[in-house]
Design a protein around this motif. Structure first.
Motif, PDB file in Angstrom:
ATOM      1  N   TYR A 125     -13.130  20.490  -0.190  1.00 25.17           N
ATOM      2  CA  TYR A 125     -12.419  20.962  -1.488  1.00 25.17           C
ATOM      3  C   TYR A 125     -13.309  22.050  -2.086  1.00 25.17           C
ATOM      4  CZ  TYR A 125     -12.058  20.774  -6.712  1.00 25.17           C
ATOM      5  OH  TYR A 125     -11.877  21.136  -7.772  1.00 25.17           O
ATOM      6  N   PRO A 177     -11.626  10.661   7.049  1.00 22.43           N
ATOM      7  CA  PRO A 177     -11.205  12.148   6.513  1.00 22.43           C
ATOM      8  C   PRO A 177     -12.328  12.799   6.130  1.00 22.43           C
ATOM      9  CG  PRO A 177     -10.675  10.534   4.826  1.00 22.43           C
ATOM     10  CD  PRO A 177     -10.924   9.562   5.799  1.00 22.43           C
ATOM     11  N   HIS A 205     -12.224   3.800  14.356  1.00 17.87           N
ATOM     12  CA  HIS A 205     -12.595   4.052  12.886  1.00 17.87           C
ATOM     13  C   HIS A 205     -12.288   5.604  12.780  1.00 17.87           C
ATOM     14  CE1 HIS A 205     -14.040   3.300   9.022  1.00 17.87           C
ATOM     15  NE2 HIS A 205     -14.465   4.408   9.019  1.00 17.87           N
ATOM     16  N   ARG A 245     -25.219  13.073  -3.042  1.00 15.98           N
ATOM     17  CA  ARG A 245     -25.199  12.192  -1.923  1.00 15.98           C
ATOM     18  C   ARG A 245     -23.842  12.056  -1.091  1.00 15.98           C
ATOM     19  NH1 ARG A 245     -22.914   7.552  -3.491  1.00 15.98           N
ATOM     20  NH2 ARG A 245     -22.690   7.309  -5.696  1.00 15.98           N
ATOM     21  N   LEU A 246     -23.042  12.568  -1.963  1.00 15.47           N
ATOM     22  CA  LEU A 246     -21.582  12.181  -1.454  1.00 15.47           C
ATOM     23  C   LEU A 246     -21.186  13.292  -0.288  1.00 15.47           C
ATOM     24  CD1 LEU A 246     -20.203  11.478  -5.045  1.00 15.47           C
ATOM     25  CD2 LEU A 246     -20.931   9.609  -3.166  1.00 15.47           C
ATOM     26  N   ARG A 247     -20.650  12.708   0.595  1.00 12.96           N
ATOM     27  CA  ARG A 247     -20.180  13.548   1.862  1.00 12.96           C
ATOM     28  C   ARG A 247     -19.075  14.476   1.488  1.00 12.96           C
ATOM     29  NH1 ARG A 247     -17.931   9.966   6.336  1.00 12.96           N
ATOM     30  NH2 ARG A 247     -16.463  10.595   5.234  1.00 12.96           N
ATOM     31  N   ASP A 248     -18.026  14.001   0.515  1.00 10.82           N
ATOM     32  CA  ASP A 248     -16.949  14.917   0.269  1.00 10.82           C
ATOM     33  C   ASP A 248     -17.451  16.214  -0.377  1.00 10.82           C
ATOM     34  OD1 ASP A 248     -15.634  12.959  -2.451  1.00 10.82           O
ATOM     35  OD2 ASP A 248     -17.398  14.395  -2.280  1.00 10.82           O
ATOM     36  N   GLN A 249     -18.953  16.548  -0.798  1.00 15.94           N
ATOM     37  CA  GLN A 249     -19.542  17.597  -1.383  1.00 15.94           C
ATOM     38  C   GLN A 249     -20.375  18.036  -0.489  1.00 15.94           C
ATOM     39  OE1 GLN A 249     -19.957  15.181  -4.844  1.00 15.94           O
ATOM     40  NE2 GLN A 249     -17.880  15.458  -5.372  1.00 15.94           N
ATOM     41  N   LEU A 278     -19.629   4.850   2.464  1.00 19.77           N
ATOM     42  CA  LEU A 278     -19.000   6.250   2.235  1.00 19.77           C
ATOM     43  C   LEU A 278     -17.749   6.078   1.295  1.00 19.77           C
ATOM     44  CD1 LEU A 278     -18.968   7.628   5.757  1.00 19.77           C
ATOM     45  CD2 LEU A 278     -20.505   8.420   3.889  1.00 19.77           C
ATOM     46  N   ARG A 279     -17.682   6.812   0.199  1.00 17.39           N
ATOM     47  CA  ARG A 279     -16.727   6.591  -0.934  1.00 17.39           C
ATOM     48  C   ARG A 279     -15.409   6.714  -0.272  1.00 17.39           C
ATOM     49  NH1 ARG A 279     -17.538  10.509  -5.496  1.00 17.39           N
ATOM     50  NH2 ARG A 279     -16.122  11.524  -4.018  1.00 17.39           N
ATOM     51  N   ASP A 280     -15.064   7.603   0.638  1.00 14.62           N
ATOM     52  CA  ASP A 280     -13.838   7.890   0.936  1.00 14.62           C
ATOM     53  C   ASP A 280     -13.128   6.771   1.791  1.00 14.62           C
ATOM     54  OD1 ASP A 280     -14.714  10.242   3.590  1.00 14.62           O
ATOM     55  OD2 ASP A 280     -14.790   8.120   3.784  1.00 14.62           O
ATOM     56  N   GLN A 281     -14.231   5.631   2.026  1.00 16.04           N
ATOM     57  CA  GLN A 281     -13.822   4.456   2.715  1.00 16.04           C
ATOM     58  C   GLN A 281     -13.809   3.164   1.631  1.00 16.04           C
ATOM     59  OE1 GLN A 281     -15.905   5.218   5.786  1.00 16.04           O
ATOM     60  NE2 GLN A 281     -14.420   6.816   6.565  1.00 16.04           N
ATOM     61  N   ARG A 309     -18.328  26.506  -6.089  1.00 12.97           N
ATOM     62  CA  ARG A 309     -18.664  26.399  -4.564  1.00 12.97           C
ATOM     63  C   ARG A 309     -18.313  27.679  -3.965  1.00 12.97           C
ATOM     64  NH1 ARG A 309     -16.951  20.167  -3.567  1.00 12.97           N
ATOM     65  NH2 ARG A 309     -17.474  19.504  -5.466  1.00 12.97           N
ATOM     66  N   GLU A 320     -19.578  -0.335   4.583  1.00 11.85           N
ATOM     67  CA  GLU A 320     -19.331   1.395   4.306  1.00 11.85           C
ATOM     68  C   GLU A 320     -19.847   1.797   3.111  1.00 11.85           C
ATOM     69  OE1 GLU A 320     -16.892   2.086   7.624  1.00 11.85           O
ATOM     70  OE2 GLU A 320     -17.988   3.086   6.054  1.00 11.85           O
ATOM     71  N   SER A 324     -14.459  16.241  -7.981  1.00 10.35           N
ATOM     72  CA  SER A 324     -14.671  15.764  -6.610  1.00 10.35           C
ATOM     73  C   SER A 324     -13.172  15.108  -6.155  1.00 10.35           C
ATOM     74  CB  SER A 324     -15.665  14.832  -6.346  1.00 10.35           C
ATOM     75  OG  SER A 324     -15.565  13.754  -7.186  1.00 10.35           O
ATOM     76  N   PRO A 325     -12.867  15.396  -5.115  1.00 10.13           N
ATOM     77  CA  PRO A 325     -11.531  14.690  -4.412  1.00 10.13           C
ATOM     78  C   PRO A 325     -11.944  13.227  -4.227  1.00 10.13           C
ATOM     79  CG  PRO A 325     -12.484  16.142  -2.819  1.00 10.13           C
ATOM     80  CD  PRO A 325     -13.249  16.281  -3.883  1.00 10.13           C
ATOM     81  N   MET A 349     -12.678  16.022   3.865  1.00 10.26           N
ATOM     82  CA  MET A 349     -11.923  16.725   2.975  1.00 10.26           C
ATOM     83  C   MET A 349     -12.903  17.894   2.581  1.00 10.26           C
ATOM     84  SD  MET A 349      -9.619  16.023  -0.343  1.00 10.26           S
ATOM     85  CE  MET A 349      -8.998  17.425  -1.139  1.00 10.26           C
ATOM     86  N   MET A 364     -10.181  10.636  -1.897  1.00 11.34           N
ATOM     87  CA  MET A 364      -8.727  10.819  -0.807  1.00 11.34           C
ATOM     88  C   MET A 364      -8.653   9.259  -0.415  1.00 11.34           C
ATOM     89  SD  MET A 364      -8.223  12.946   2.751  1.00 11.34           S
ATOM     90  CE  MET A 364      -6.923  12.315   3.759  1.00 11.34           C
TER      91      MET A 364
END
Lengths: 268, 268
Positions: B200, B196, B193, B16-20, A17-20, B205, A15, A195-196, B198, A198
């Protein structure tokens, strides 16, 4: 949330992705690494739960870890010594009266501390003064109001709400995670970025269900049973039903969600 | 949540992070791309809010988009035509009685549909039958119970709760996002799989504050004002105060959080 990490979880597929992230340490710390030779203040190290990770991720940095409690410091030092790190020194002090000259540090790191302070904005101002111009602050906090789960349960929400109220009564703020951005901006930091992080747990992630949902979050809620009941916030039966329902979320069809927030800022 | 996307937001530093992710489209769709020549069923395309993105991200795939409403389909077709895509065909049908042979599709895509169904598990079972062995399903849903914000506001939470209750009364489930994992597993999908996604939003933003917090989420809450009041769920003053407090979260010290869930599974 100071002993909040989970060992050795590896999802079956790779993975990116950081959320995982496989572990809470990875989720919260993987993007914090200080250059060799830089000076880092860890304000409020407690029993050193984060200190070992800090020392590991920044082996060349000179870390000063401060806490108000001598007992906690002793425990933190033992942890760091046991892990074999020699780049941390410990010092007993109040976060509002730190015994350092202005502009002493390249970086400041604060984790699970602001939630317990009556005046978090003031603490950030005090920490800013200790930073060299161009230095950075990193703040990590949880937010208990970010918790939700399946099956949903009013009893479980009620038990969590007891912790929020007890922390509030003690002058703290269990919902501080979502406020990191305005707090850092208000304290005058520049280039603030929050950054959140989760934590999402379903039964495909059994190590997180055990290590985070059961042994970190639910254990933390269970820990306030006595004070919640003696404060008259809740009846014992309701509290216990809430805890049972939190455990229920770790069964095969259960899901548990919680979000930490990580903020960084610079001193101009 | 069908018109939920935000155009052209670019954070000042490269992320690069998806939460952003800069846009909701990127957050929800960036990791869905079907190979050239594969057949894709979009079940419940509505007015085509996701169809254009699907067609763009999988230009070589043959997409069949189905909806129960002829009016919605007309609108969806106009959108896809206007965007210049020719790889989508439309068909009017009920998700519980789809006019396709078993094992007709390589992939199934379902976005913001299950939340409105009385029997989401049954819909997933029906969709599974249409998949070829080895085919995949992708499901995206929101979860209104994932919403929290700063400043916190009981009035705003009350207004959101009206939507949750109205959707429940209509047989739907506004908290379905967190349930994707057990729903997909229960329907017999393999290699399930869920991740989430999120959103934010703080004042660094502004495009998300405007495009998501104000014009998507708060607009959606405002849209149920009449039915919430006429159903006796809330007083007009309380509802309006809640909406004001949702707007308040887009001011310079405000923060708004919402989480979508994306699940994928395979038919064995």
């Amino acid at each position: 949330m100071t002993s909040a990490y989970v060992h050795g979880y590896h999802p079956r597929e790779s993975e990116r992705l950081r959320d995982q992230a496989g572990t809470l340490v990875e989720l919260l710390h993987s993007d914090t690494s200080y250059p060799a030779g830089s000076t880092v203040l860890e304000a409020g190290c407690g029993v050193g739960a984060q200190t070992v990770t800090l020392a590991r991720n920044s082996p060349g940095a000179r870390i000063t870890s401060v806490d108000i409690s001598a007992d906690s410091l002793k425990e933190a030092k033992a942890k760091v010594d046991a892990a074999g790190f020699t780049n941390v020194q410990f010092r007993q002090a109040d976060i509002f009266a730190l015994p350092f000259d202005p502009e002493s540090f390249d970086h400041v790191f604060v984790c699970f501390v602001l939630e317990h302070l009556q005046r978090p904005a003031e603490a950030l101002l005090a920490l800013k003064k200790l930073l060299k111009p161009g230095g950075s602050i990193t703040v990590i906090e949880g937010d208990h109001g970010s918790t939700y789960f399946h099956p949903d349960s009013p009893a479980a929400r009620g038990a969590i709400q007891c912790l929020v109220k007890l922390q509030q009564a003690a002058g703290g703020n269990a919902l501080i995670g979502r406020q990191l951005y305005p707090l850092l901006v208000e304290a005058g930091f520049d280039a603030v970025h929050v950054s959140p992080r989760m934590v999402y747990v379903d039964s495909s992630r059994p190590d997180l269900a055990d290590g985070f949902t059961r042994k970190t979050f639910t254990a933390m809620i269970k820990g306030i049973r006595g004070s919640a009941i003696s404060s008259g916030l809740i009846e014992p039966e309701s509290f216990d039903a809430g805890v049972d329902d939190l455990y229920r979320t770790t069964e095969s069809d259960g899901v548990f969600c919680y979000t930490f927030f990580k903020g960084v800022g610079e001193r101009q």
